[in-house]
Write a protein that holds these residues in place. Structure first.
Motif, PDB file in Angstrom:
ATOM      1  N   ILE A  82       0.849  -1.200   0.000  1.00  0.00           N
ATOM      2  CA  ILE A  82       0.000   0.000   0.000  1.00  0.00           C
ATOM      3  C   ILE A  82       0.880   1.244   0.000  1.00  0.00           C
TER       4      ILE A  82
ATOM      5  N   LEU B 194      -6.434  -3.156  -0.030  1.00  0.00           N
ATOM      6  CA  LEU B 194      -7.303  -2.001   0.224  1.00  0.00           C
ATOM      7  C   LEU B 194      -8.765  -2.391   0.364  1.00  0.00           C
ATOM      8  N   SER B 195      -9.111  -3.600  -0.024  1.00  0.00           N
ATOM      9  CA  SER B 195     -10.499  -4.047   0.134  1.00  0.00           C
ATOM     10  C   SER B 195     -10.774  -4.531   1.553  1.00  0.00           C
TER      11      SER B 195
ATOM     12  N   PRO C  98     -10.476  -3.994   5.852  1.00  0.00           N
ATOM     13  CA  PRO C  98     -10.450  -2.879   6.815  1.00  0.00           C
ATOM     14  C   PRO C  98      -9.036  -2.473   7.226  1.00  0.00           C
TER      15      PRO C  98
ATOM     16  N   ARG D  81      -7.502  -0.370   4.453  1.00  0.00           N
ATOM     17  CA  ARG D  81      -8.058   0.989   4.405  1.00  0.00           C
ATOM     18  C   ARG D  81      -7.536   1.825   5.568  1.00  0.00           C
TER      19      ARG D  81
ATOM     20  N   TRP E  56      -4.063   2.871   4.600  1.00  0.00           N
ATOM     21  CA  TRP E  56      -4.157   3.905   3.565  1.00  0.00           C
ATOM     22  C   TRP E  56      -4.412   5.269   4.207  1.00  0.00           C
ATOM     23  N   ARG E  57      -5.391   5.328   5.119  1.00  0.00           N
ATOM     24  CA  ARG E  57      -5.704   6.594   5.797  1.00  0.00           C
ATOM     25  C   ARG E  57      -4.538   7.066   6.654  1.00  0.00           C
TER      26      ARG E  57
END
Length: 118
Positions: A11, A31-32, A34, A37, A40-41
């Protein structure tokens, strides 16, 4: 290296434009989930703080001396022993605390990236 760490690295490489074409699928799959994600954040928040001028995000009088004092009493891990596992993610903080928290979380991330043998 554990699977989640490898996916987090994919990522990060995707965000930096350093991911090879055949590895993009792995990053997109990560990224799919939790955890993907969340990574990523977190990487975006860290990047935003590092690129900001940090004006208005003062840490308070005496912060550097208090931090130095706490680091002076830290015991370095013995050679060959793994570092303790990272703490689980915490609930979102108020917007005022986010830049300071992101700066603090960038330190171990960036340290890990430049530490030989990791």
């Amino acid at each position: 290296m554990d699977t989640q760490k490898r996916l987090d690295e994919h990522i990060s490489a995707l965000m930096d434009g350093e991911l090879s074409e055949h590895e993009v699928g792995l990053a997109m799959a990560a990224l799919s989930e939790p955890e993907g994600r969340l990574a990523w954040r977190a990487y975006h928040l860290i990047g935003d703080v590092l690129r900001s001028d940090a004006s208005g995000a003062e840490l308070g009088e005496g912060f550097n001396s208090r931090l130095s004092a706490r680091l002076d009493v830290e015991v370095a891990p013995a050679a060959g022993h793994a570092a303790p596992a990272a703490a689980p993610p915490v609930a979102p903080q108020p917007p005022v605390a986010q830049p300071a928290a992101a700066s603090a979380s960038a330190v171990p991330v960036l340290s890990a990236a430049v530490t030989p043998g990791r």
